[in-house]
Design a protein around this motif. Structure first.
Motif, short mmCIF file in Angstrom:
data_model
loop_
_atom_site.label_atom_id
_atom_site.label_comp_id
_atom_site.label_asym_id
_atom_site.label_seq_id
_atom_site.Cartn_x
_atom_site.Cartn_y
_atom_site.Cartn_z
N GLY A 36 12.45 -13.40 -1.07
CA GLY A 36 13.22 -12.20 -0.39
C GLY A 36 13.00 -10.82 -1.33
N THR A 37 11.96 -10.85 -1.90
CA THR A 37 11.84 -9.51 -2.72
C THR A 37 10.52 -8.70 -2.12
N GLY A 38 9.94 -8.98 -0.74
CA GLY A 38 8.93 -8.42 -0.23
C GLY A 38 9.28 -7.37 0.81
N TYR A 39 8.55 -6.82 1.71
CA TYR A 39 8.85 -5.82 2.52
C TYR A 39 8.09 -6.13 4.05
N PRO A 40 8.75 -5.74 5.04
CA PRO A 40 9.55 -4.44 5.41
C PRO A 40 11.26 -4.84 5.20
N TYR A 52 -1.20 -18.98 -8.62
CA TYR A 52 -0.37 -20.28 -9.10
C TYR A 52 1.03 -19.61 -9.59
N ARG A 53 0.93 -18.64 -10.47
CA ARG A 53 1.98 -18.21 -11.03
C ARG A 53 3.18 -17.58 -9.95
N MET A 54 2.44 -16.88 -8.99
CA MET A 54 3.44 -16.43 -7.89
C MET A 54 3.87 -17.64 -7.13
N SER A 55 3.22 -18.87 -6.95
CA SER A 55 3.69 -20.01 -6.12
C SER A 55 4.94 -20.52 -6.62
N PHE A 56 5.78 -19.96 -7.67
CA PHE A 56 6.88 -20.59 -8.05
C PHE A 56 7.93 -19.39 -7.87
N SER A 57 7.61 -18.49 -7.27
CA SER A 57 8.89 -17.30 -6.97
C SER A 57 8.46 -16.50 -5.57
N GLU A 58 7.03 -16.13 -5.33
CA GLU A 58 6.70 -15.09 -4.23
C GLU A 58 5.99 -15.73 -3.16
N LEU A 59 5.03 -16.74 -3.45
CA LEU A 59 4.31 -17.28 -2.37
C LEU A 59 4.75 -18.68 -2.14
N ARG A 103 12.70 -7.76 3.81
CA ARG A 103 13.03 -8.41 2.59
C ARG A 103 13.61 -10.02 3.05
N ILE A 104 12.94 -10.44 3.88
CA ILE A 104 13.36 -11.99 4.41
C ILE A 104 13.09 -12.71 3.34
N ALA A 105 13.77 -13.99 3.34
CA ALA A 105 13.31 -14.93 2.54
C ALA A 105 12.25 -16.03 3.07
N GLY A 106 11.72 -16.80 2.36
CA GLY A 106 10.92 -17.78 2.84
C GLY A 106 11.40 -18.77 4.10
N SER A 107 12.56 -18.97 3.86
CA SER A 107 12.98 -19.84 5.41
C SER A 107 13.17 -19.19 6.53
N ASP A 108 12.84 -17.75 6.39
CA ASP A 108 12.90 -17.00 7.66
C ASP A 108 11.65 -16.51 8.00
N MET A 109 10.37 -16.71 7.13
CA MET A 109 9.31 -16.40 7.34
C MET A 109 8.54 -17.43 8.37
N PRO A 137 4.80 -22.42 -2.04
CA PRO A 137 4.23 -23.33 -3.17
C PRO A 137 2.95 -24.28 -2.37
N GLU A 138 3.54 -24.74 -1.47
CA GLU A 138 2.76 -25.70 -0.69
C GLU A 138 1.33 -25.19 -0.07
N THR A 139 1.39 -24.00 0.44
CA THR A 139 0.38 -23.34 0.94
C THR A 139 -0.39 -22.51 -0.13
N THR A 140 0.07 -22.18 -1.28
CA THR A 140 -0.62 -21.74 -2.29
C THR A 140 -1.54 -22.88 -3.10
N HIS A 141 -0.78 -23.84 -3.43
CA HIS A 141 -1.51 -25.09 -4.06
C HIS A 141 -2.53 -25.65 -3.28
N THR A 142 -2.28 -25.69 -1.96
CA THR A 142 -3.55 -26.24 -0.94
C THR A 142 -4.59 -25.41 -1.13
#
Length: 351
Positions: free
Chosen positions: A230-234, A278-285, A236-242, A287-292
């Motif tokens: 939820g820290t992004g823009y414009p 990898y670091r960002m996959s635990f907060s911002e990106l 500030r939606i969370a991953g569940s809404d992306m 995880p499944e998409t990033t690790h793939t």
């Protein structure tokens, strides 16, 4: 001739089928051995193989690790540059008319897909094609390519992957309405300037919606800077809404931005960038998409030359499926397994 695997050279050819200790067929007779095949022999703990005799007059094998260009470069480089030029035209069209034509997008992006579909060494491809010029347009082309590959790796159909690639290609189209002085500012942006930059997501969504109506590309243009915490823009939606495709393009966007040279940023080392993802996959990106993405990119480092923090240089022989950033490295006649030598780190990856 029978030879230990540590003495194999790029271009050697197997003279017999090769099996591991369990009787599992590993490589076939006639296989040309390069870094990827040699790595497979190491993974199966095969010590000796039979190869065809090496002709004394045989010319040196031209490989990426020797610093020479791969055979596909002369073919694909013009296609890449055409796509960059086509992207610039799309930005100009969007700036002047507030709209773009869908056929122009297809005609610009599709040649990339047609020619790069079978090229899986994405690391080499991006590094060899990347230049310091036209960052915004190159970045759009790269994100489109990476989104296409990542969608394929996530088991989307070919048709879906192409659409996702096109969405990645258009993700920054809203930047056509941002002043170049801000886009290319060599210093840190002021708070007001950063707020202006953020608006490219809204501008892009409007341009694409006005052009095609509600669409995947419009959603991606709006959401590619959102973050799952939820820290992004414009908005500030969370991953569940992306949208899931916005998560794909977000990963491609971050990767391309970090490996590129810009007026205010030097490009960063390849493994550093993947570690940062990898670091960002635990907060911002996601995880499944990033690790793939990481799992499919890491094997491309096999055969690349590296510098260790000790100053020694060697070649990556094998990568590990779980410890992404600790490969097996050959330094002259010895092997260093970074999963064992925990105090050692790769400092830099060369082409």
């Amino acid at each position: 001739m029978r030879i230990h695997v540590t003495e194999l050279k790029a271009g050697d050819k197997l003279s017999h089928d090769t099996f591991n200790s369990y009787g599992l067929h590993v490589l076939s007779k006639g296989t040309d051995l390069f870094a990827r095949e040699i790595s497979k022999l190491f993974q199966h703990q095969i010590d000796y193989v039979d190869i065809d005799a090496r002709p004394s007059e045989e010319p040196a094998i031209r490989t990426i690790e020797s610093g020479l260009s791969p055979k596909w470069l002369p073919t694909v480089e013009p296609i890449y540059q055409d796509a960059v030029s086509g992207c610039e035209q799309l930005f100009m069209e969007a700036f002047q008319n507030g709209k773009i034509v869908e056929d122009d997008v297809v005609h610009t992006f599709q040649p990339l897909v047609d020619n790069f579909r079978m090229e899986r060494d994405v690391v080499s491809m991006l590094l060899l094609l990347n230049t310091k010029d036209d960052y915004t347009y190159q970045h759009s082309v790269q994100v489109g390519m990476l989104a296409y590959f990542l969608a394929s790796w996530l088991d989307y159909s070919e048709e879906e992957a192409v659409k996702i690639g096109q969405a990645g290609f258009l993700h920054d189209i809203g930047k056509c309405q941002i002043q170049e002085a801000i886009l290319n500012k060599p210093d840190k942006l002021s708070t007001d300037e950063f707020e202006t930059i953020k608006k490219h997501t809204i501008f892009g969504h409007r341009i694409i919606t006005d052009s095609f109506g509600a669409s995947l590309a419009a959603t991606v243009a709006l959401e590619h800077h959102e973050r799952i915490d939820g820290t992004g823009y414009p908005n500030r939606i969370a991953g569940s809404d992306m949208h899931p495709v916005s998560k794909i393009v977000a990963v491609a966007d971050v990767y391309s931005a970090m490996i590129s040279s810009r007026v205010y940023q030097k490009k960063r080392d390849l493994l550093f960038v993947l570690k940062e993802l990898y670091r960002m996959s635990f907060s911002e990106l996601d995880p499944e998409t990033t690790h793939t993405f990481i799992r499919h990119m890491i094997p491309n480092f096999i055969g690349k030359q590296v510098e260790l923090e000790t100053g020694e240089t060697g070649t990556i022989i094998m990568t590990h499926s779980s410890e992404f950033f600790r490969p097996l490295i050959r330094v002259e006649e010895r092997f260093i397994d970074l999963t064992v030598e925990r105090s050692l780190e790769v400092k830099h990856v060369f082409m």
